[in-house]
Design a protein around this motif. Structure first.
Motif, PDB file in Angstrom:
ATOM      1  N   PRO A  92       0.821  -1.216   0.000  1.00  0.00           N
ATOM      2  CA  PRO A  92       0.000   0.000   0.000  1.00  0.00           C
ATOM      3  C   PRO A  92       0.850   1.260   0.000  1.00  0.00           C
ATOM      4  CG  PRO A  92      -0.024  -1.018   2.162  1.00  0.00           C
ATOM      5  CD  PRO A  92       0.673  -1.976   1.254  1.00  0.00           C
ATOM      6  N   THR A  93       0.267   2.344  -0.479  1.00  0.00           N
ATOM      7  CA  THR A  93       0.943   3.632  -0.420  1.00  0.00           C
ATOM      8  C   THR A  93       1.311   3.939   1.030  1.00  0.00           C
ATOM      9  OG1 THR A  93      -0.311   4.422  -2.330  1.00  0.00           O
ATOM     10  CG2 THR A  93       0.722   6.089  -0.933  1.00  0.00           C
ATOM     11  N   GLY A  94       2.553   4.362   1.224  1.00  0.00           N
ATOM     12  CA  GLY A  94       3.044   4.617   2.569  1.00  0.00           C
ATOM     13  C   GLY A  94       3.936   3.502   3.099  1.00  0.00           C
ATOM     14  N   THR A  95       4.260   2.524   2.226  1.00  0.00           N
ATOM     15  CA  THR A  95       5.132   1.424   2.646  1.00  0.00           C
ATOM     16  C   THR A  95       6.600   1.843   2.689  1.00  0.00           C
ATOM     17  OG1 THR A  95       3.600  -0.243   1.771  1.00  0.00           O
ATOM     18  CG2 THR A  95       5.880  -0.933   2.051  1.00  0.00           C
ATOM     19  N   LEU A  96       6.965   2.867   1.944  1.00  0.00           N
ATOM     20  CA  LEU A  96       8.377   3.239   1.835  1.00  0.00           C
ATOM     21  C   LEU A  96       9.083   3.464   3.176  1.00  0.00           C
ATOM     22  CD1 LEU A  96       8.479   5.469  -1.354  1.00  0.00           C
ATOM     23  CD2 LEU A  96       9.861   3.423  -0.941  1.00  0.00           C
ATOM     24  N   PRO A  97       8.449   4.100   4.164  1.00  0.00           N
ATOM     25  CA  PRO A  97       9.161   4.238   5.443  1.00  0.00           C
ATOM     26  C   PRO A  97       9.531   2.897   6.078  1.00  0.00           C
ATOM     27  CG  PRO A  97       7.354   5.799   5.333  1.00  0.00           C
ATOM     28  CD  PRO A  97       7.196   4.875   4.151  1.00  0.00           C
ATOM     29  N   ALA A  98       8.681   1.888   5.889  1.00  0.00           N
ATOM     30  CA  ALA A  98       8.953   0.571   6.463  1.00  0.00           C
ATOM     31  C   ALA A  98       9.836  -0.288   5.554  1.00  0.00           C
ATOM     32  CB  ALA A  98       7.639  -0.166   6.729  1.00  0.00           C
ATOM     33  N   LEU A  99       9.792  -0.025   4.257  1.00  0.00           N
ATOM     34  CA  LEU A  99      10.574  -0.775   3.287  1.00  0.00           C
ATOM     35  C   LEU A  99      11.235   0.208   2.323  1.00  0.00           C
ATOM     36  CD1 LEU A  99      11.430  -3.519   2.075  1.00  0.00           C
ATOM     37  CD2 LEU A  99       9.271  -3.556   0.798  1.00  0.00           C
ATOM     38  N   PRO A 100      12.178   0.998   2.833  1.00  0.00           N
ATOM     39  CA  PRO A 100      12.794   2.021   1.984  1.00  0.00           C
ATOM     40  C   PRO A 100      13.755   1.417   0.965  1.00  0.00           C
ATOM     41  CG  PRO A 100      13.912   1.950   4.096  1.00  0.00           C
ATOM     42  CD  PRO A 100      12.740   1.003   4.199  1.00  0.00           C
ATOM     43  N   TRP A 101      13.992   2.165  -0.101  1.00  0.00           N
ATOM     44  CA  TRP A 101      15.049   1.793  -1.044  1.00  0.00           C
ATOM     45  C   TRP A 101      16.366   1.797  -0.276  1.00  0.00           C
ATOM     46  CZ3 TRP A 101      15.738   0.725  -6.318  1.00  0.00           C
ATOM     47  CH2 TRP A 101      17.050   0.876  -6.799  1.00  0.00           C
ATOM     48  N   ARG A 102      16.984   0.653  -0.196  1.00  0.00           N
ATOM     49  CA  ARG A 102      18.273   0.571   0.485  1.00  0.00           C
ATOM     50  C   ARG A 102      19.036  -0.640  -0.024  1.00  0.00           C
ATOM     51  NH1 ARG A 102      14.844  -2.240   3.910  1.00  0.00           N
ATOM     52  NH2 ARG A 102      15.754  -4.004   5.060  1.00  0.00           N
ATOM     53  N   ARG A 103      20.344  -0.554   0.085  1.00  0.00           N
ATOM     54  CA  ARG A 103      21.204  -1.642  -0.376  1.00  0.00           C
ATOM     55  C   ARG A 103      22.008  -2.176   0.792  1.00  0.00           C
ATOM     56  NH1 ARG A 103      25.198  -1.223  -5.643  1.00  0.00           N
ATOM     57  NH2 ARG A 103      26.068  -3.345  -5.550  1.00  0.00           N
ATOM     58  N   GLU A 104      21.954  -3.474   0.954  1.00  0.00           N
ATOM     59  CA  GLU A 104      22.738  -4.147   1.981  1.00  0.00           C
ATOM     60  C   GLU A 104      23.513  -5.272   1.307  1.00  0.00           C
ATOM     61  OE1 GLU A 104      20.100  -5.438   5.056  1.00  0.00           O
ATOM     62  OE2 GLU A 104      19.452  -3.388   5.580  1.00  0.00           O
ATOM     63  N   GLY A 105      24.767  -5.017   1.006  1.00  0.00           N
ATOM     64  CA  GLY A 105      25.556  -5.985   0.268  1.00  0.00           C
ATOM     65  C   GLY A 105      24.983  -6.189  -1.116  1.00  0.00           C
ATOM     66  N   ASP A 106      24.650  -7.432  -1.436  1.00  0.00           N
ATOM     67  CA  ASP A 106      24.098  -7.741  -2.760  1.00  0.00           C
ATOM     68  C   ASP A 106      22.587  -7.557  -2.810  1.00  0.00           C
ATOM     69  OD1 ASP A 106      24.380  -8.606  -5.434  1.00  0.00           O
ATOM     70  OD2 ASP A 106      23.859 -10.671  -4.895  1.00  0.00           O
ATOM     71  N   ARG A 107      21.982  -7.271  -1.659  1.00  0.00           N
ATOM     72  CA  ARG A 107      20.530  -7.156  -1.608  1.00  0.00           C
ATOM     73  C   ARG A 107      20.080  -5.705  -1.784  1.00  0.00           C
ATOM     74  NH1 ARG A 107      18.230 -11.128   3.202  1.00  0.00           N
ATOM     75  NH2 ARG A 107      19.072 -13.092   2.365  1.00  0.00           N
ATOM     76  N   LEU A 108      19.079  -5.531  -2.644  1.00  0.00           N
ATOM     77  CA  LEU A 108      18.497  -4.216  -2.882  1.00  0.00           C
ATOM     78  C   LEU A 108      17.022  -4.295  -2.522  1.00  0.00           C
ATOM     79  CD1 LEU A 108      19.099  -1.374  -4.045  1.00  0.00           C
ATOM     80  CD2 LEU A 108      18.268  -2.236  -6.236  1.00  0.00           C
ATOM     81  N   TYR A 109      16.604  -3.495  -1.541  1.00  0.00           N
ATOM     82  CA  TYR A 109      15.250  -3.559  -0.991  1.00  0.00           C
ATOM     83  C   TYR A 109      14.365  -2.435  -1.539  1.00  0.00           C
ATOM     84  CZ  TYR A 109      17.060  -6.788   2.562  1.00  0.00           C
ATOM     85  OH  TYR A 109      17.620  -7.862   3.214  1.00  0.00           O
ATOM     86  N   GLY A 110      13.069  -2.668  -1.490  1.00  0.00           N
ATOM     87  CA  GLY A 110      12.091  -1.649  -1.851  1.00  0.00           C
ATOM     88  C   GLY A 110      10.777  -2.292  -2.256  1.00  0.00           C
ATOM     89  N   PRO A 111       9.657  -1.582  -2.120  1.00  0.00           N
ATOM     90  CA  PRO A 111       8.353  -2.155  -2.481  1.00  0.00           C
ATOM     91  C   PRO A 111       8.249  -2.404  -3.986  1.00  0.00           C
ATOM     92  CG  PRO A 111       8.145   0.176  -1.893  1.00  0.00           C
ATOM     93  CD  PRO A 111       9.543  -0.223  -1.558  1.00  0.00           C
ATOM     94  N   GLY A 112       8.046  -3.651  -4.344  1.00  0.00           N
ATOM     95  CA  GLY A 112       7.911  -4.000  -5.756  1.00  0.00           C
ATOM     96  C   GLY A 112       9.222  -4.165  -6.492  1.00  0.00           C
ATOM     97  N   VAL A 113      10.350  -4.031  -5.810  1.00  0.00           N
ATOM     98  CA  VAL A 113      11.646  -4.103  -6.501  1.00  0.00           C
ATOM     99  C   VAL A 113      11.873  -5.478  -7.114  1.00  0.00           C
ATOM    100  CG1 VAL A 113      13.017  -4.801  -4.481  1.00  0.00           C
ATOM    101  CG2 VAL A 113      14.079  -3.412  -6.286  1.00  0.00           C
TER     102      VAL A 113
END
Length: 378
Positions: A92-113
Motif C-alpha cells: 500500500p501507499t506509505g510502505t516506503l518508510p517501512a521498506l525504503p530503497w536501500r542496499r545491503e551488500g548484494d541485496r536491494l530492498y524496496g516495495p515492488g523491486v
C-alpha cells in the motif's frame, strides 16, 4: 546466436537510478491514481527510447495500462515479441518508510523491486542497450505494462489476450525461480468471494438471540483450508466482519484462493467451494467465483523457446532450469492461448509481497543480457 547481445555494456550500477525512480513511485493495485502515476513515469522512459506510447484507460476501478511499440522494419507486417509485465504491487501507499530503497551488500530492498519492477526495468534496459549498439531484433518488439495483475487481472485479461494474439512470442520478466530458473508453465488458480449473513443482537444484553456471521466464517476458514491436498490447495487470505464490538455481527466477508497443477483438479476445487453451506442455523453463506487463471502447460514450442534461452544463458556463463510454477502470472493467459511464452525472466531475489522484498544486484546484468539475447533472436 550472434555475439552482439552478449557483448553489450550492461552496468548494474548504471541501472539503479532509473530503477529507484520506479520503485519509489508506489503503485498499489487498489490505488488507481498511484498506478496511473507509475504508468506515466514508465511511459516517459519508454517514449525517450523512441517507442510509440499508447495509454489504455483503466476500468473496474483499476489504473491504466501502457503499450509501447518500438520501430522495426517489419512492424505491422508480421507478429512480434511481446514483453509483458505489471507495475501494480501489493504494497500500500506509505510502505516506503517501512521498506525504503536501500542496499545491503548484494541485496536491494524496496516495495515492488522484486515483484516485478526490477524485472520490467531490466527488460527496458535490454531494449535500450540493443538500440544503442545498433543491434536489430529479429521481430518487432512491444512492451505491455498492466495495472491489476496482483488481483488476478480482472480488468486487463481481455487486453492481454488481444495483444498477445498479435504476437509470435511472449516474454514475461516476472521474478526468476529461487535457483535462477525460468517458468515454462503455471498452475491454474481460482479466487472466491464468500459472505456469511447472520442475525444481529446486542452482545451484552441479548447475546443468545444473535447468530454471528463472524463465527460461521471462522468455521468455514478452518474447513476450507483443511481441504488442501497434493492435487489442490485452498487458502483464505482476506476476512472482514462486524462493525460494533457490542453487536453480534450480521455480515462477514472473506476471499479465498485455490490452486492446482491440473485444470481438472482446479475444476473440482471450484465445485467444492461452490458447494459450501453454512453449518449454523440462522446464518446463510454465499460463495461466488471470482477471477480464474487457466492452467498453462508447456508444449513443444515453449520448450524450444526455453532451449533457446538456455543456450543464451550458457553463452553468458550460467545455466537455467525450467519448471512449472505456482503463483499465477499473466503468462497463464498467453501460455494457455498456445502462444510460446517464457516466464520468470526477471531478477533473482526473495521476500516478494513482504517487508523483506529484495532483489540481488548481482542478477541484474546476467538477466538483462539474457533478455537482450532473447529479444535479438526470438
Amino acid at each position: 546466436m550472434d555475439a552482439p547481445a552478449l557483448d553489450l555494456p550492461f552496468d548494474a550500477e548504471a541501472m539503479l537510478p532509473g530503477l529507484r525512480r520506479w520503485v519509489e513511485c508506489e503503485s498499489p493495485t487498489f490505488d488507481a491514481v498511484a498506478v496511473g502515476r507509475m504508468m506515466e513515469v514508465a511511459a516517459r522512459d519508454l517514449a525517450l527510447m523512441g517507442a510509440r506510447i499508447e495509454t489504455v484507460p483503466g476500468r473496474m476501478g483499476y489504473g491504466p495500462c501502457v503499450r509501447a511499440s518500438f520501430p522495426h522494419p517489419r512492424a505491422g507486417a508480421e507478429p512480434g515479441v511481446l514483453v509483458m509485465g505489471h507495475l501494480d504491487t501489493v504494497h500500500p501507499t506509505g510502505t516506503l518508510p517501512a521498506l525504503p530503497w536501500r542496499r545491503e551488500g548484494d541485496r536491494l530492498y524496496g516495495p515492488g523491486v522484486y515483484d516485478m519492477k526490477g524485472g520490467n526495468w531490466i527488460a527496458v534496459e535490454a531494449i535500450r542497450q540493443l538500440q544503442r549498439a545498433g543491434v536489430a531484433t529479429k521481430r518487432p518488439v512491444t512492451v505491455l505494462l498492466t495495472s491489476d495483475e496482483e488481483v488476478g487481472s480482472p480488468s486487463t485479461r481481455d487486453l492481454i489476450e488481444a495483444e498477445a494474439a498479435r504476437h509470435a512470442v511472449v516474454l514475461v520478466p516476472e521474478p526468476a525461480r529461487p535457483d535462477g530458473g525460468v517458468v515454462t508453465g503455471r498452475y491454474a488458480i481460482a479466487r472466491f468471494n464468500l459472505r456469511a449473513t447472520g442475525r444481529p443482537s446486542h452482545a451484552g444484553a441479548r447475546l443468545a438471540d444473535g447468530r454471528s456471521a463472524i463465527r460461521e466464517m471462522c468455521r468455514q476458514v478452518v474447513a476450507i483450508e483443511a481441504m488442501t491436498t497434493d492435487a489442490a490447495t485452498y487458502s483464505v487470505g482476506v476476512i472482514r466482519g462486524g462493525q460494533w464490538v457490542n453487536c453480534v455481527a450480521t455480515h462477514c466477508d472473506a476471499e479465498s484462493l485455490s490452486m492446482a497443477k491440473r485444470q481438472a483438479d482446479l475444476d473440482e476445487a471450484v465445485e467444492r467451494m461452490l458447494a459450501l453451506r453454512s453449518a449454523t442455523d440462522g446464518v446463510s453463506l454465499e460463495v461466488q467465483r471470482g477471477v480464474t487463471r487457466p492452467v498453462w502447460e508447456p508444449d513443444g514450442k515453449v520448450m524450444a523457446l526455453y532451449e533457446t534461452a538456455r543456450g543464451i544463458a550458457r553463452s553468458i556463463g550460467f545455466d537455467i532450469t525450467s519448471q512449472s510454477s505456482g503463483g499465477g502470472s499473466d503468462g497463464n493467459f498467453t501460455g494457455a492461448m498456445g502462444i510460446p511464452t517464457l516466464d520468470g525472466l526477471g531478477v533473482q531475489g526473495a521476500g516478494g509481497h513482504t517487508l523483506e522484498e529484495h532483489l540481488l544486484v548481482s542478477s541484474l546484468v546476467p538477466r538483462a543480457k539474457l533478455m537482450a539475447g532473447l529479444l535479438q533472436v526470438a
